[in-house]
Design an enzyme around this catalytic site. Structure first.
Site, PDB file in Angstrom:
ATOM      1  CG  ASP A  44      -2.002  40.068  54.587  1.00 37.05           C
ATOM      2  OD1 ASP A  44      -2.831  40.446  55.433  1.00 37.05           O
ATOM      3  OD2 ASP A  44      -1.857  40.615  53.476  1.00 37.05           O
ATOM      4  CE1 TYR A  49      -3.180  42.144  47.810  1.00 38.35           C
ATOM      5  CE2 TYR A  49      -2.437  40.461  49.331  1.00 38.35           C
ATOM      6  CZ  TYR A  49      -2.720  41.782  49.048  1.00 38.35           C
ATOM      7  OH  TYR A  49      -2.525  42.729  50.032  1.00 38.35           O
ATOM      8  CE  LYS A  74      -4.868  42.513  53.276  1.00 38.60           C
ATOM      9  NZ  LYS A  74      -4.036  41.690  52.401  1.00 38.60           N
ATOM     10  CG  HIS A 105      -7.803  45.400  50.124  1.00 41.56           C
ATOM     11  ND1 HIS A 105      -7.526  44.293  49.368  1.00 41.56           N
ATOM     12  CD2 HIS A 105      -6.606  45.978  50.354  1.00 41.56           C
ATOM     13  CE1 HIS A 105      -6.214  44.213  49.155  1.00 41.56           C
ATOM     14  NE2 HIS A 105      -5.637  45.218  49.750  1.00 41.56           N
TER      15      HIS A 105
HETATM   16  P1  NDP Z   1       7.452  44.343  51.492  1.00 38.07           P
HETATM   17  O1  NDP Z   1       7.808  45.608  52.190  1.00 38.07           O
HETATM   18  O2  NDP Z   1       7.104  43.150  52.294  1.00 38.07           O
HETATM   19  O3  NDP Z   1       8.643  44.008  50.501  1.00 38.07           O
HETATM   20  C1  NDP Z   1       8.605  42.915  49.610  1.00 38.07           C
HETATM   21  C2  NDP Z   1       9.790  43.024  48.685  1.00 38.07           C
HETATM   22  O4  NDP Z   1      11.001  42.969  49.451  1.00 38.07           O
HETATM   23  C3  NDP Z   1       9.874  41.910  47.683  1.00 38.07           C
HETATM   24  O5  NDP Z   1      10.388  42.462  46.494  1.00 38.07           O
HETATM   25  C4  NDP Z   1      10.868  40.944  48.296  1.00 38.07           C
HETATM   26  O6  NDP Z   1      11.559  40.246  47.293  1.00 38.07           O
HETATM   27  C5  NDP Z   1      11.804  41.880  49.049  1.00 38.07           C
HETATM   28  N1  NDP Z   1      12.349  41.283  50.273  1.00 38.07           N
HETATM   29  C6  NDP Z   1      11.708  40.488  51.166  1.00 38.07           C
HETATM   30  N2  NDP Z   1      12.508  40.152  52.182  1.00 38.07           N
HETATM   31  C7  NDP Z   1      13.694  40.741  51.928  1.00 38.07           C
HETATM   32  C8  NDP Z   1      14.927  40.746  52.626  1.00 38.07           C
HETATM   33  N3  NDP Z   1      15.094  40.074  53.768  1.00 38.07           N
HETATM   34  N4  NDP Z   1      15.959  41.456  52.088  1.00 38.07           N
HETATM   35  C9  NDP Z   1      15.804  42.136  50.929  1.00 38.07           C
HETATM   36  N5  NDP Z   1      14.649  42.169  50.232  1.00 38.07           N
HETATM   37  C10 NDP Z   1      13.589  41.480  50.730  1.00 38.07           C
HETATM   38  O7  NDP Z   1       6.290  44.746  50.456  1.00 38.07           O
HETATM   39  P2  NDP Z   1       4.811  44.295  50.102  1.00 38.07           P
HETATM   40  O8  NDP Z   1       4.259  45.447  49.359  1.00 38.07           O
HETATM   41  O9  NDP Z   1       4.742  42.983  49.477  1.00 38.07           O
HETATM   42  O10 NDP Z   1       4.048  44.240  51.518  1.00 38.07           O
HETATM   43  C11 NDP Z   1       3.962  43.089  52.313  1.00 38.07           C
HETATM   44  C12 NDP Z   1       2.551  42.530  52.321  1.00 38.07           C
HETATM   45  O11 NDP Z   1       1.615  43.500  52.785  1.00 38.07           O
HETATM   46  C13 NDP Z   1       2.008  42.172  50.924  1.00 38.07           C
HETATM   47  O12 NDP Z   1       2.594  41.019  50.397  1.00 38.07           O
HETATM   48  C14 NDP Z   1       0.535  42.055  51.230  1.00 38.07           C
HETATM   49  O13 NDP Z   1       0.265  40.827  51.877  1.00 38.07           O
HETATM   50  C15 NDP Z   1       0.346  43.243  52.170  1.00 38.07           C
HETATM   51  N6  NDP Z   1      -0.100  44.472  51.468  1.00 38.07           N
HETATM   52  C16 NDP Z   1      -1.323  44.993  51.798  1.00 38.07           C
HETATM   53  C17 NDP Z   1      -1.796  46.134  51.192  1.00 38.07           C
HETATM   54  C18 NDP Z   1      -3.102  46.670  51.601  1.00 38.07           C
HETATM   55  O14 NDP Z   1      -3.617  47.593  50.939  1.00 38.07           O
HETATM   56  N7  NDP Z   1      -3.719  46.172  52.645  1.00 38.07           N
HETATM   57  C19 NDP Z   1      -1.029  46.842  50.151  1.00 38.07           C
HETATM   58  C20 NDP Z   1       0.272  46.243  49.903  1.00 38.07           C
HETATM   59  C21 NDP Z   1       0.695  45.109  50.550  1.00 38.07           C
HETATM   60  P3  NDP Z   1      11.353  38.681  46.932  1.00 38.07           P
HETATM   61  O15 NDP Z   1       9.914  38.336  47.070  1.00 38.07           O
HETATM   62  O16 NDP Z   1      11.835  38.619  45.531  1.00 38.07           O
HETATM   63  O17 NDP Z   1      12.235  37.906  47.877  1.00 38.07           O
END
Ligand code: NDP
Length: 275
Positions: A44, A49, A74, A105
């Site tokens: 995704d 991004y 998006k 988006h």
């Molecule tokens: P998430 O809820 O997926 O959380 C990501 C964070 O959690 C990162 O800091 C990551 O750290 C950490 N993390 C990941 N796995 C673990 C684990 N197993 N244990 C502990 N910590 C963990 O947040 P996002 O906001 O990134 O959302 C996911 C995706 O949704 C985005 O990447 C994007 O693709 C999408 N999105 C879409 C939006 C929209 O408007 N349509 C808005 C926001 C997001 P690290 O990477 O350091 O491991």
């Protein structure tokens, strides 16, 4: 529980994929390679991004066949009146000739352009540039407008959804219209404290899973698709190991009860975000 599900348009989508927001072009190459090796088949991304070229590079060097990978991108808000060019630019950065899914988006109601943009997404689908079309951050009133004006229902609504912000009313509305809900920030952007809460850790201990795995499993059993983001190899691997255990009804309710209606991102009603 199978790992993919049929959408309204007949195409299938993996229930779990890798989100790549806030990952650089360099970081996504590594993360996607790890993810594909671990069994992920959905990525995704979004033009905003600024990592579509990294995603493209990762897909190009990997051995998994294109038709076995589901790529979502998006349309950014400032391109709602420029869909064809924006899509071509995304495809070019991704080095792909089609997307599996293209989402608007944000609705940006104040612009009044999302219906016109939707008509362009429908054309792009007819032209084969996009297999499935959907929306993100849309409320029922916005989706109803799309359906009234075009007769075409989005297959997905990608919305903020996690234990602290469960959006039950919107999720139920989407389910009633056969629109799949895909959770963004499914892990509440690293947990916001929920991974340390006793209610969650005790369930995790019972199944010898991590709190993050319990949260992802809760989403799946509540019929929500998930796109957890990580650039950490061990977490990327951990986050897909959620298809081999099952939470009880009482455990699902325990996670339901964590809801605080606490948004981490913008409100779709007034978010403009044209930069
Ligand atoms: P998430 O809820 O997926 O959380 C990501 C964070 O959690 C990162 O800091 C990551 O750290 C950490 N993390 C990941 N796995 C673990 C684990 N197993 N244990 C502990 N910590 C963990 O947040 P996002 O906001 O990134 O959302 C996911 C995706 O949704 C985005 O990447 C994007 O693709 C999408 N999105 C879409 C939006 C929209 O408007 N349509 C808005 C926001 C997001 P690290 O990477 O350091 O491991």
């Amino acid at each position: 529980m199978t790992n993919s599900i049929k959408m309204l348009d007949g195409n299938s989508i993996p229930k779990l994929g890798l989100g790549v927001w806030q990952a650089s072009n360099e970081q996504v190459v590594e993360a996607i390679s790890t993810a594909l090796d671990a069994g992920y088949r959905l990525i995704d991304t979004a033009s905003v991004y600024a990592n579509e070229s990294g995603v493209g590079e990762a897909l190009r060097v990997n051995k998994v066949a294109r038709e076995d990978i589901f790529v979502t991108s998006k349309l950014w808000n400032s391109d709602q009146n420029n869909v064809q060019q924006a899509l071509e630019d995304s495809l070019s950065r991704l080095q792909l000739d089609y997307l599996d899914c293209y989402l608007i988006h944000w609705p940006v109601p104040s612009l009044g352009q999302y219906s016109k943009a939707w008509e362009e997404l429908i054309k792009a689908q007819q032209n084969g540039l996009v297999k499935s079309i959907g929306v993100s951050n849309f409320l029922p009133e916005h989706i109803e407008t799309l359906i009234q004006q075009t007769g075409v229902t989005p297959v997905i609504n990608q919305i903020e959804k996690h234990p602290l912000f469960q959006q039950k009313t919107l999720s139920d509305w989407c389910a009633k219209h056969n629109i799949l809900v895909q959770a963004w920030s499914p892990l509440a952007q690293g947990g916001q404290g929920i991974f340390e809460q006793q209610q969650v850790t005790s369930i995790a201990n019972k199944y010898q899973k991590s709190p993050a795995q319990v949260v992802l499993r809760w989403h799946l059993q509540r019929n929500t698709l998930v796109i957890p983001k990580s650039i950490t190899a061990s977490r990327i691997i951990e986050n897909i190991q959620v298809f081999d255990f099952e939470l009880t009804a009482a455990e699902l309710k325990t996670i339901d009860d964590l809801n605080k209606d606490q948004r981490l991102g913008p409100d779709p009603l007034d978010f403009v975000g044209l930069d």
